[in-house]
Design a protein around this motif. Structure first.
Motif, PDB file in Angstrom:
ATOM      1  N   LEU A   7      -3.852  10.697  10.476  1.00 57.03           N
ATOM      2  CA  LEU A   7      -4.106  10.355  11.872  1.00 57.03           C
ATOM      3  C   LEU A   7      -4.890   9.062  11.964  1.00 57.03           C
ATOM      4  CD1 LEU A   7      -7.307  11.196  12.262  1.00 57.03           C
ATOM      5  CD2 LEU A   7      -6.371  13.444  12.644  1.00 57.03           C
ATOM      6  N   LEU A   8      -4.893   8.513  13.163  1.00 50.61           N
ATOM      7  CA  LEU A   8      -5.595   7.260  13.426  1.00 50.61           C
ATOM      8  C   LEU A   8      -6.304   7.454  14.765  1.00 50.61           C
ATOM      9  CD1 LEU A   8      -3.945   3.792  13.049  1.00 50.61           C
ATOM     10  CD2 LEU A   8      -5.176   4.308  15.115  1.00 50.61           C
ATOM     11  N   ILE A   9      -7.571   7.120  14.784  1.00 49.29           N
ATOM     12  CA  ILE A   9      -8.326   7.283  16.030  1.00 49.29           C
ATOM     13  C   ILE A   9      -8.577   5.907  16.644  1.00 49.29           C
ATOM     14  CG2 ILE A   9     -10.519   8.047  17.029  1.00 49.29           C
ATOM     15  CD1 ILE A   9     -10.601  10.155  14.743  1.00 49.29           C
ATOM     16  N   ILE A  10      -8.196   5.752  17.910  1.00 50.11           N
ATOM     17  CA  ILE A  10      -8.512   4.509  18.623  1.00 50.11           C
ATOM     18  C   ILE A  10      -9.711   4.807  19.516  1.00 50.11           C
ATOM     19  CG2 ILE A  10      -7.641   2.581  19.979  1.00 50.11           C
ATOM     20  CD1 ILE A  10      -4.841   3.561  19.557  1.00 50.11           C
ATOM     21  N   GLU A  11     -10.841   4.220  19.150  1.00 47.94           N
ATOM     22  CA  GLU A  11     -12.043   4.452  19.952  1.00 47.94           C
ATOM     23  C   GLU A  11     -11.881   3.812  21.323  1.00 47.94           C
ATOM     24  OE1 GLU A  11     -15.573   3.248  17.798  1.00 47.94           O
ATOM     25  OE2 GLU A  11     -14.640   3.953  15.945  1.00 47.94           O
ATOM     26  N   PRO A  32       4.595  -0.162  26.730  1.00 45.31           N
ATOM     27  CA  PRO A  32       3.802   1.072  26.676  1.00 45.31           C
ATOM     28  C   PRO A  32       4.618   2.280  27.127  1.00 45.31           C
ATOM     29  CG  PRO A  32       2.912  -0.480  28.318  1.00 45.31           C
ATOM     30  CD  PRO A  32       4.192  -1.070  27.798  1.00 45.31           C
ATOM     31  N   ARG A  33       4.138   3.459  26.802  1.00 45.03           N
ATOM     32  CA  ARG A  33       4.686   4.690  27.363  1.00 45.03           C
ATOM     33  C   ARG A  33       3.798   5.056  28.555  1.00 45.03           C
ATOM     34  NH1 ARG A  33       5.225   9.498  23.835  1.00 45.03           N
ATOM     35  NH2 ARG A  33       6.790  10.082  25.364  1.00 45.03           N
ATOM     36  N   SER A  34       4.422   5.307  29.686  1.00 48.81           N
ATOM     37  CA  SER A  34       3.618   5.521  30.897  1.00 48.81           C
ATOM     38  C   SER A  34       2.792   6.803  30.817  1.00 48.81           C
ATOM     39  CB  SER A  34       4.501   5.519  32.140  1.00 48.81           C
ATOM     40  OG  SER A  34       5.506   6.489  32.001  1.00 48.81           O
ATOM     41  N   GLY A  35       3.275   7.791  30.106  1.00 43.19           N
ATOM     42  CA  GLY A  35       2.512   9.040  29.972  1.00 43.19           C
ATOM     43  C   GLY A  35       1.188   8.807  29.260  1.00 43.19           C
ATOM     44  N   LEU A  36       1.247   8.014  28.190  1.00 44.20           N
ATOM     45  CA  LEU A  36       0.012   7.713  27.451  1.00 44.20           C
ATOM     46  C   LEU A  36      -0.933   6.886  28.316  1.00 44.20           C
ATOM     47  CD1 LEU A  36       1.223   6.803  23.829  1.00 44.20           C
ATOM     48  CD2 LEU A  36       0.379   8.990  24.711  1.00 44.20           C
ATOM     49  N   ALA A  70      -1.019   6.764  31.793  1.00 47.99           N
ATOM     50  CA  ALA A  70      -1.531   7.525  32.941  1.00 47.99           C
ATOM     51  C   ALA A  70      -2.482   8.645  32.513  1.00 47.99           C
ATOM     52  CB  ALA A  70      -0.360   8.116  33.728  1.00 47.99           C
ATOM     53  N   ASN A  71      -2.177   9.279  31.402  1.00 46.21           N
ATOM     54  CA  ASN A  71      -2.976  10.450  31.003  1.00 46.21           C
ATOM     55  C   ASN A  71      -4.125  10.128  30.068  1.00 46.21           C
ATOM     56  OD1 ASN A  71      -1.203  12.114  32.471  1.00 46.21           O
ATOM     57  ND2 ASN A  71       0.226  12.156  30.754  1.00 46.21           N
ATOM     58  N   HIS A  72      -4.012   9.032  29.311  1.00 46.52           N
ATOM     59  CA  HIS A  72      -5.043   8.750  28.304  1.00 46.52           C
ATOM     60  C   HIS A  72      -5.569   7.316  28.335  1.00 46.52           C
ATOM     61  CE1 HIS A  72      -4.070  12.645  26.517  1.00 46.52           C
ATOM     62  NE2 HIS A  72      -2.793  12.297  26.586  1.00 46.52           N
ATOM     63  N   GLY A  73      -5.036   6.484  29.213  1.00 45.83           N
ATOM     64  CA  GLY A  73      -5.515   5.095  29.274  1.00 45.83           C
ATOM     65  C   GLY A  73      -5.096   4.246  28.084  1.00 45.83           C
ATOM     66  N   ILE A  74      -3.982   4.631  27.455  1.00 51.97           N
ATOM     67  CA  ILE A  74      -3.511   3.880  26.286  1.00 51.97           C
ATOM     68  C   ILE A  74      -2.422   2.886  26.707  1.00 51.97           C
ATOM     69  CG2 ILE A  74      -2.315   4.059  24.046  1.00 51.97           C
ATOM     70  CD1 ILE A  74      -5.215   5.084  24.034  1.00 51.97           C
ATOM     71  N   GLY A  75      -2.672   1.618  26.434  1.00 55.93           N
ATOM     72  CA  GLY A  75      -1.714   0.572  26.788  1.00 55.93           C
ATOM     73  C   GLY A  75      -1.344  -0.273  25.591  1.00 55.93           C
ATOM     74  N   VAL A  76      -0.286  -1.059  25.759  1.00 51.91           N
ATOM     75  CA  VAL A  76       0.084  -2.056  24.750  1.00 51.91           C
ATOM     76  C   VAL A  76      -0.580  -3.358  25.197  1.00 51.91           C
ATOM     77  CG1 VAL A  76       2.002  -3.367  23.757  1.00 51.91           C
ATOM     78  CG2 VAL A  76       2.239  -0.903  24.153  1.00 51.91           C
ATOM     79  N   LEU A  77      -1.506  -3.834  24.403  1.00 51.66           N
ATOM     80  CA  LEU A  77      -2.379  -4.939  24.818  1.00 51.66           C
ATOM     81  C   LEU A  77      -1.591  -6.199  25.165  1.00 51.66           C
ATOM     82  CD1 LEU A  77      -5.273  -5.848  25.248  1.00 51.66           C
ATOM     83  CD2 LEU A  77      -5.374  -6.456  22.822  1.00 51.66           C
ATOM     84  N   ASN A  78      -0.574  -6.498  24.371  1.00 43.79           N
ATOM     85  CA  ASN A  78       0.217  -7.718  24.556  1.00 43.79           C
ATOM     86  C   ASN A  78       1.538  -7.432  25.267  1.00 43.79           C
ATOM     87  OD1 ASN A  78       1.108  -6.222  22.380  1.00 43.79           O
ATOM     88  ND2 ASN A  78       2.006  -7.980  21.348  1.00 43.79           N
ATOM     89  N   GLY A 124      -9.076   3.920  28.144  1.00 42.48           N
ATOM     90  CA  GLY A 124      -9.614   5.187  28.643  1.00 42.48           C
ATOM     91  C   GLY A 124     -11.096   5.331  28.365  1.00 42.48           C
ATOM     92  N   ASP A 125     -11.644   6.507  28.737  1.00 40.43           N
ATOM     93  CA  ASP A 125     -13.082   6.697  28.533  1.00 40.43           C
ATOM     94  C   ASP A 125     -13.396   7.674  27.411  1.00 40.43           C
ATOM     95  OD1 ASP A 125     -12.269   8.919  29.865  1.00 40.43           O
ATOM     96  OD2 ASP A 125     -13.247   8.376  31.760  1.00 40.43           O
TER      97      ASP A 125
END
Ligand SMILES: O=c1ccn([C@H]2C[C@H](O)[C@@H](COP(=O)(O)OP(=O)(O)OP(=O)(O)O)O2)c(=O)[nH]1
Ligand SMILES: [Mg+2]
Length: 151
Positions: free
Chosen positions: A40-44, A69-73, A75-83, A104-105
């Motif tokens: 696994l990989l954790i993105i702080e 990005p995947r919209s589910g990630l 909307a639900n977790h604040g995970i985006g594709v930076l570029n 996300g927080d």
């Protein structure tokens, strides 16, 4: 429907169990892309991560892959594709990597094989750049950045 072929190579055999990019439904625009991480990989929160896919591609000339990005990630977790949209050039033969950002927080956990982003295949138009002294007039002219009103 127009279809093209894209050759994909797995780089390391130890990730061969991870599914190749695939459309989740027949009408999906993007092929879901999976994380090739050992465990696994954790993105702080507030951090960026370059996520490996273990994949290299041979894209026909005149096309590109966009990493979205995947919209589910999002909307639900604040995970985006930076570029976003990330550009995979047709002449790139290195590993496709996904630049995720945790807006996300809380910290976000990516497990081996998770679907982290999607690849959309797009046509690219090539241009000759013509330097000129004059451009034609237009209704907008030089107005921009909210010139037409912000709401
Ligand atoms: O999300 C991305 C974006 C890019 N790339 C790879 C493929 C792409 O063909 C190459 C270059 O990307 P880009 O042109 O966006 O980056 P650059 O900073 O301009 O690098 P370069 O000078 O290598 O073009 O990096 C990825 O693996 N993932
Ligand atoms: Mg570039």
């Amino acid at each position: 429907m127009e279809k093209i072929q894209i050759k994909i190579q797995r780089i390391d055999k130890k990730f061969s169990d991870i599914e190749l990019p695939a459309y989740a439904t027949p009408g999906s625009s993007g092929l879901d892309l999976r994380a090739a991480v050992e465990d696994l990989l954790i993105i702080e929160k507030g951090k960026v991560a370059l996520v490996p896919t273990n994949l290299r591609a041979e894209i026909p000339e005149g096309y590109e892959i966009q990493i979205r990005p995947r919209s589910g990630l999002a909307a639900n977790h604040g995970i985006g594709v930076l570029n976003s949209p990330g550009t995979i050039d047709s002449d790139y033969r290195g590993e496709i990597k996904v630049i995720l950002f945790n807006f996300g927080d809380s910290d976000f956990v990516i497990n081996r094989g998770d679907r982290i982003a999607q690849m959309v295949i797009s046509k690219v138009y090539y241009a000759d750049i013509l330097e000129t002294e004059e451009l034609n007039e237009s209704v907008r002219g030089e107005g921009g950045f909210g010139h037409t009103g912000s709401k």
